[in-house]
Each structure stands twice: as structure tokens, then as C-alpha cells.
Design an enzyme around this catalytic site. Structure first.
Site, PDB file in Angstrom:
ATOM      1  N   VAL A   1      30.231  46.480  42.917  1.00 26.03           N
ATOM      2  CA  VAL A   1      31.596  46.526  43.427  1.00 26.03           C
ATOM      3  C   VAL A   1      32.322  47.798  42.992  1.00 26.03           C
ATOM      4  CG1 VAL A   1      31.762  44.020  43.496  1.00 26.03           C
ATOM      5  CG2 VAL A   1      32.504  45.229  41.450  1.00 26.03           C
ATOM      6  N   GLU A   2      33.413  48.107  43.687  1.00 26.03           N
ATOM      7  CA  GLU A   2      34.252  49.271  43.395  1.00 26.03           C
ATOM      8  C   GLU A   2      33.450  50.571  43.435  1.00 26.03           C
ATOM      9  OE1 GLU A   2      37.858  50.227  42.255  1.00 26.03           O
ATOM     10  OE2 GLU A   2      37.474  49.025  44.016  1.00 26.03           O
ATOM     11  N   GLY A   3      32.562  50.674  44.392  1.00 32.01           N
ATOM     12  CA  GLY A   3      31.713  51.856  44.508  1.00 32.01           C
ATOM     13  C   GLY A   3      30.391  51.601  43.823  1.00 32.01           C
TER      14      GLY A   3
END
Length: 811
Positions: A498-500
């Protein structure tokens, strides 16, 4: 030869001292004059003066310099300028630079780091952590959440809402708690040491949800409506960015909005947007009452401006709006946090639902990059720290409790290695978390650093948990209410993804973004090369180019000098234990800056596509940042002598990794001969850094096997209890009792060696030991309690076939 050597030394001194072009000209002219007098003239002397005049006269006359040098280089470099999309440009402009830029410069100003105020909690924040957060943690049963309910219990949801856990970042005048970023981090860290599901539920509204966007860009009407409701939990937010066809590539987002007129809430003609989207992986999506939606906005009829393709825009949409569909839930690796898809078909919204109103159309990606970077720097690092601290405390205790061959397994050299990694990595992780949170609270918004600690801390947490699983053995792989590690092990890839995704964060964001954002000259050179005014561009380019050349020459001279002396003469902060590490960061920083310039010069715009090279550069920068954080945190804690094994392990590990990554770059650069010459300049004596040695591994591992202030500092801030029937409480109880009984056990073993007592387990010889007055009855009771607690700590769950068949997915 002597004159030649003296010229090289003089040039090195001038470069090291950053002498101006004018001073350099005068000094070289003086050397040439002395050489001429010593030689008495001749052809060689005449030739040297011709070369001197041909080089230094044009360089000192700006008009000539620009025509003969700068203009030529300008024309060569302009076609090499890499193309940059709007989303890339906005990502580069997001946030600011801080210590990352100092490391990139090759000569970090330690005052920037050491003057940063230490991260601290206010009395109100500490009371919240000691009160509501402690209570919330005591309410959480992770096995029940992940195996039976696949959700938080309703009373936990109510408690989270009642105590405004989702409003930590919202100001008090909107009904929120208005906590610092450090407090936000401490809350998430503590909850994550108990339940990742609860931690994710709390962290998303405070970092990835609409609240942060509203605070930065929302209209007053939007703030007044949504922020009080978000703070009280009356609204559950989710942010919908990722879709099936566009993950990290936001430019490929297929979700669209068309500016048009339509009916809305009884009005026949309202100017708004007709939306169509398809999103997935949306955390809190299945229970959200309001979506923050990112989409591409188009205005084919030019109703709000003169552009058809307006760009990425963000709007807030209540989930009960006509046409919005909330899908079923995803099932992310046995984690129970709410996550799922949503989509919209011909959903009409008025323009004032855009965050910031019509004035912010097309600014969505910029808004996201500005706001979500801080979330990346707080929430996932906090979750990683909570998991790592929990493993350090409990697996360390387990290694002391669990015995094989009549010895605690933690005393085996094979176990010491993963134990030392657990302790050392946790020390690094916590230091980076605290220092970065302190920087955020000090007003910094370092986008590159947010990528560094998201990547590094989640990856290092992965290694900590893996090492914990290796030590736990069978007790780690048998799931059940007694297993505190299995679910964390299963959910690790969520934080990595998640988040990149971490692969792209490392290979594209840290150095790819940092090379432009943090470099002292590259961004200015790119601006000059992209300037349409040719004369102004050349003037700008000429100035920055020669500053850049001077910096490269300085770094070349400084890199060689620091390599020869191992940076012994560099002025740095620190005490007798930490000073050498500050010096090595300074040395590697110069090497990193010099090699980065060489890569940029030889590869130009193609470096953007050389992800293996950029990934290794990212590793160097990341490890230098982590080592800096370790030193800063050590100082902030008062430089405790008991923590020295952790300090040495952490610094030696990060410096060694930075060195190895830097050396690996030389093998992948073009123009091998200059690359290897550069390596010889920076590492004239070979590799100076080694990984932690065996004696340090032994010392570091031992810190987790005994009660000490160091162990408490290392694991401070997580949920700890002494309930014998609790999943981690039974480990803590057993650890304390086993330590208390150790001297008694030593008496019995000594008597057995002297053949005063027969061989066998301690429980088998207790009566004999009492009767011979080797131990007292009270001491015997301590042994019985310790063995009972030890068995409870090492026990694992078992289930009937019926129980297992009834434990299927119920969502």
C-alpha cells in the site's frame, strides 16, 4: 615530477577549499610564475602559459565564457533533458527538502539535524495514550477479530468513534484532538502492537482520508460541514485512488468526470460533473459514508474554462449518492480491516463537491502529493515500529523462556544472530520514525524522506518478523489465540504494497525523485534548459553550471582526502562513541554526491529508466538517512551508555549497506575506466566498513534476554500487560517469573554437577533439594511457578476438525 605533484596538491587544496575562479586563476598563475623562474624559460614553459591563457582568460570573462563554454554545453544538454509528465512534475514539486538535501550535497550541515527539537508528547497527548489508547488495546482480541468476526467488534467501533480516534489531526475548533504528528505516530504504533486491523482502521482517516485534504485545500463550507462529523466518527471516510487499470501510474487513470448541466436535488439546471469510475483496494471502502474520489476531469463544452482536458481532480462524494455502488469486501491475507472496491455509473455531483471548490479543478494530483506524503511518513512507519517492538519484546522473552539442551535457546549462537537483527533493526526503525515525526512537527514536509522511511521501515519490519518466526519455530506457525506472531507474518505484504508498492518506491521515487528534488543544482539546471527565453536561459545556465562544476571538483578532492584519512579530521558533533559514525556519514555523503553526478553526466535522461542503478542509489541515500536518525535519536535520549551495543550495531549495519550499494553502482555505470578510477579515488584503501562483528552480535542479542532499562527503552510505547491468559501477557509473566527463578535453578544445577542431587528436571529433584537444604520451600515454589508459566508461554493451540471447518471465510 616534483613540480607536477605540487600542482596536483595545489589544485586539490583549491578544490577542497572551494576557492573562487578568480582566486584559482591567481594561485595557478603564481605557481606557473615560480615554475617559469625555476626552469628559466623554454618551450614547455611557453606552452603552459598558452594553455593557461586559453583556459583561464575566457573563464574569467563572462561574455567569452558563455559563448565558448556554456552555450556549447547548453546545446548539448538541452536535447538530453528527459520528458516529464504533469504528474511527475507535480510529484517533484510536492513537499520540501530537509536532511535528504544535506546528504545529497556532499557536505551535510550537522546543525540542521542536531538542532531539530526532540520528539515529545504534550501532557494531553500522553494522557490520551495512557487512557483511551490503553483501554482500546485491552479491548482488542486479534484472533477473534481475524478468525471469527473478520471485523472489529461493534463496541470497539463505538469506542473509536466516541474518543475521536479518527480525528487526531483535526483542529479542536472543528471538534478534533489536534494532536502532533508524533502523537499520531505513537497512537498508531501502540495499537498496531495489539491489532493491525485496529491500527489500519485508525490510521487511514488520519493520513489517507479526506480530512488532511480538507484541512489544506477545502472551502470553509466544506470544512465546517465535514470536519466535525469526521472527528466524531459520524462520517467514515475512504479515499478512492487506485483502480484495476492504473495503480502507480496515475496518468493512466481511466476514471472520468465530464462537466455538464443536470438536475440535482429538485433544481432543473445545476452545473456539475457526471462521473464514471471503478476503484479497488480501497481501505474502509465497504463501511465508508463519504468517498474522496480522484478522477480525470474534462470540459468538452468549455463550461468552466478554455481547456477541455482539465486534469486530475478530487471530490468528496457521500456514498448514498445515486449511482454510487459499494462492492463486496476484499480479503487481504487474513487481515480483517475493511477493504473493498467501489464504482460509480453516471453519478452527477455539483461543482462545490470538489475539494476546494471549482478553483481547485485539475489540481488533484498536486493536492495528493502534498498531503499524502506526510501520511506515508507517519502511519506505515508507526505500524512497522509497533510490530517490530512487539516482536523484540515477546520473541526476546520467548528465547529466554524456551529451553533446549537445558539452556535458554537465546544463548545459542545460531539464535543470537536473528535476535541481534531483531533488536538492531527495531532500534533503527524507531529512531527513523521519531526523528521524521519530529521534523514533520517542526514544519518540514520532506517528500523524499517520506518515501525512504515508508520503504525502509516496512522492509526492515518484514525482516524482523521473519526472524521472529524463525526463532518461534512451531509456536509461530500454529495459528490460534495463543499465537501473537502468525497474523502479523501473514499481513506483512499489505504494508509492503500500500501507499506505493515498495519496488517502485525504491527504484523510482527515492532517487528518481531525489536526484532532481534534493540535488543542489540539477533542478536549477533543468529550469534553465527548459526556459524559452534563450538569453535569460543561457545566463541562468552559465551561473549554475559553474557552481556545479566547482561542487564536483570539491567533492572529488574531498572524497580522496576523506578516503585517505578515513575522515579522521572532519569536524562533526557527537561523543567519543558516536563521533566516528558522524564522520563516516560525511565521507559516504561526498562519495554518494560525486557518483550521482557521474551517473547523471554519463547517462543523462536515460538514468530515469535505469532502475537497478537508481535502486542502488536509493539504498545509499536511505541508509545514510537511517544512520543519521540513529545518531540523532541516541543524542535525544541522553546518550545512554547501556544502549551502546544497539548504537554500534545500527550504525555499522547501515554504513556497511550504504558502502556495498555504492560499490555495486560502479559495476553498472557506463565508461568503466573512469568509473573504476572514481572508485579508486573514493576507496583508496579498499572497503572501510564491515557488518556487525560476532562480539557485537552477542551483546545486542543479550539485551533482549534480560530485564533492563535498554529493553524497556527499545520497546517503549507498545501495549504491555501481565495478564496470564492474554496472548502476550502470558509471555511477559513467564519472562519475569523465569528470570526471578534463575538463581534458584542455578543452585540446583550446581548441586547436580557436584552429584549432591540426581540428574533430571528441576521439578523432579525439588523434594531432594529441599530436604538437603540446597533451596528453601519458598524458592521451590518459585521454581514451580516458573515452570508452570514457562509451559503456558510455549504452549500452542489445537483444534478439532469441526472447529477448523467452521472457521472459513464469513465475509
Amino acid at each position: 615530477m616534483i613540480w607536477l605533484i605540487s600542482l596536483f596538491i595545489l589544485a586539490g587544496v583549491l578544490a577542497y577549499g572551494r576557492a573562487s575562479l578568480r582566486w584559482t586563476t591567481l594561485v595557478v598563475a603564481g605557481w606557473l610564475g615560480l615554475f617559469s623562474l625555476a626552469q628559466g624559460g623554454g618551450n614547455w614553459v611557453f606552452l603552459l602559459w598558452v594553455i593557461f591563457d586559453a583556459v583561464f582568460i575566457p573563464l574569467n570573462v563572462p561574455a567569452i565564457r558563455k559563448r565558448l563554454f556554456s552555450r556549447v554545453i547548453f546545446k548539448v544538454m538541452k536535447p538530453m533533458l528527459p520528458t516529464m509528465s504533469q504528474t511527475e512534475r507535480e510529484a517533484l514539486e510536492a513537499g520540501n527538502t530537509w536532511w535528504d538535501a544535506e546528504l545529497f550535497s556532499g557536505h551535510p550541515d550537522w546543525k540542521v539535524l542536531m538542532d531539530l527539537p526532540a520528539a515529545k508528547l504534550s501532557a494531553e497527548e500522553q494522557a490520551f495514550i495512557d487512557g483511551p489508547v490503553e483501554t482500546l488495546c485491552s479491548m482488542l482480541d486479534d484472533w477473534d477479530i481475524t478468525h471469527n468476526r473478520f471485523d472489529l467488534p461493534s463496541e470497539v467501533w463505538d469506542y473509536i468513534k466516541q474518543h475521536k480516534f479518527c480525528g487526531m489531526i483535526i483542529p479542536k475548533h472543528y471538534g478534533g484532538l489536534e494532536f502532533s504528528e508524533y502523537a499520531h505516530s505513537e497512537v498508531v504504533m501502540k495499537i498496531s502492537s495489539r491489532s493491525s486491523t485496529a491500527a489500519v482502521t485508525v490510521m487511514v482517516p488520519n493520513s489517507l482520508g479526506p480530512a488532511k485534504l480538507l484541512l489544506a485545500y477545502g472551502t470553509e463550507q466544506q470544512k465546517n460541514h465535514y470536519l466535525p462529523r469526521l472527528a466524531k466518527g459520524l462520517e467514515i471516510p475512504a479515499f478512492a485512488l487506485t483502480g484495476p487499470h492504473a495503480g502507480s501510474d496515475a496518468g493512466a487513470m481511466p476514471d472520468t468526470g465530464i462537466v455538464c448541466y443536470d438536475k440535482f436535488k429538485g433544481k432543473d439546471k445545476v452545473l456539475g460533473i457526471r462521473l464514471n469510475w471503478d476503484k479497488r483496494y480501497i481501505t474502509l471502502g465497504p463501511v465508508a459514508t463519504v468517498l474522496g474520489l480522484a478522477f480525470k476531469l474534462y470540459d468538452p463544452e468549455r463550461l468552466i474554462g478554455d481547456q477541455e482536458n482539465i486534469g486530475i481532480t478530487v471530490a468528496l462524494i457521500p456514498t448514498d449518492t445515486a449511482g454510487v455502488s459499494i462492492g463486496k469486501r476484499h480479503f487481504p491475507l487474513d487481515s480483517a480491516f475493511q477493504n473493498g472496491p467501489n464504482w460509480g455509473k453516471d453519478v452527477f455531483i455539483p461543482l462545490d463537491w470538489i475539494i476546494g471548490g471549482a478553483e481547485q479543478v485539475g489540481n488533484g494530483w498536486k493536492m495528493l502529493m502534498q498531503c499524502l506524503a506526510t501520511g506515508r511518513a507517519v502511519s506505515l512507519p508507526a505500524l512497522s515500529t509497533g510490530a517490530s517492538k512487539m516482536v523484540s519484546r515477546n520473541t526476546g522473552a520467548y528465547a529466554r523462556i524456551r529451553k533446549q539442551f537445558n539452556l535458554p535457546i537465546g544463548e545459542f549462537e545460531g539464535i543470537e544472530e536473528p535476535l541481534s537483527r531483531i533488536a538492531g533493526q527495531t532500534y533503527i526503525i524507531d529512531a527513523a520514525r521519531k526523528v521524521t515525526a519530529a521534523a514533520l512537527d517542526d514544519g518540514q514536509k520532506p517528500s523524499v524522506i517520506s518515501a525512504i522511511i515508508k520503504y525502509e521501515l516496512t522492509e526492515r519490519m518484514r525482516r524482523v518478523v521473519n526472524d521472529g518466526m524463525d526463532i518461534q519455530g512451531g509456536s509461530g506457525i500454529c495459528l490460534g489465540p495463543k499465537n501473537y506472531l502468525g497474523r502479523i507474518y501473514q499481513v506483512i505484504p499489505v504494508s509492503i504494497t500500500v501507499e506505493g508498492a515498495n519496488i517502485l518506491t525504491r527504484t523510482m521515487m527515492i532517487f528518481g525523485q531525489g536526484a532532481v528534488r534534493c540535488h543542489p543544482y540539477i533542478q536549477r539546471e533543468m529550469e534553465a534548459l527548459g526556459n524559452e527565453n534563450s538569453e535569460q536561459a543561457l545566463q541562468q545556465f552559465d551561473q549554475v553550471l559553474f557552481e556545479h562544476i566547482g561542487s564536483v571538483l570539491h567533492n572529488l578532492a574531498a572524497g580522496f582526502w576523506l578516503g585517505l584519512t578515513n575522515a579522521r579530521f572532519v569536524e562533526v558533533p557527537g561523543d567519543q562513541h558516536s563521533r566516528r559514525y558522524f564522520r563516516q556519514i560525511a565521507r559516504l555523503s561526498i562519495g554518494f554526491a560525486l557518483v550521482a553526478d557521474f551517473a547523471l553526466l554519463t547517462l543523462g535522461g536515460s538514468l530515469k529508466r535505469k532502475e537497478r542503478i537508481s535502486g542502488r542509489f536509493a539504498d545509499v541515500l536511505s541508509n545514510l538517512y537511517l544512520c543519521s536518525c540513529v545518531l540523532k535519536n541516541y543524542q535525544d535520549q541522553g546518550s545512554p551508555q547501556d544502549d551502546l551495543p544497539l548504537l554500534h550495531w545500527a550504525c555499522q549495519q547501515t554504513l556497511h549497506r550504504a558502502q556495498q550499494s555504492l560499490l555495486a553502482i560502479f559495476h553498472t555505470l557506463p565508461m568503466r575506466i573512469p568509473a573504476y578510477l572514481l572508485r579508486a579515488v573514493l576507496f583508496p584503501s579498499g572497503k572501510p566498513y564491515s557488518p556487525p562483528a560476532d562480539h557485537l552480535i552477542h551483546q545486542t542479542a543479550g539485551l533482549l534476554l534480560e530485564n533492563s532499562p535498554t529493553r524497556d527503552r527499545l520497546t517503549h510505547g507498545i501495549y504491555i500487560n501481565d495478564k496470564p491468559d492474554d496472548v502476550t501477557g502470558r509471555i511477559e509473566v513467564a519472562f519475569q517469573v523465569v528470570l526471578a527463578a534463575t538463581p534458584v535453578g542455578a543452585k540446583i544445577h550446581a548441586a547436580q554437577k557436584q552429584k549432591q542431587l540426581p540428574k533430571g528436571g528441576v521439578l523432579d529433584v525439588l523434594e531432594a533439594a529441599i530436604s538437603q537444604a540446597i533451596i528453601s520451600k519458598k524458592e521451590a515454589e518459585l521454581i514451580v511457578s516458573a515452570e508452570k508459566a514457562r509451559f503456558a508461554a510455549i504452549s500452542v493451540d489445537d483444534f478439532s476438525s469441526e472447529q477448523l471447518s467452521n472457521g472459513g471465510v464469513k465475509i
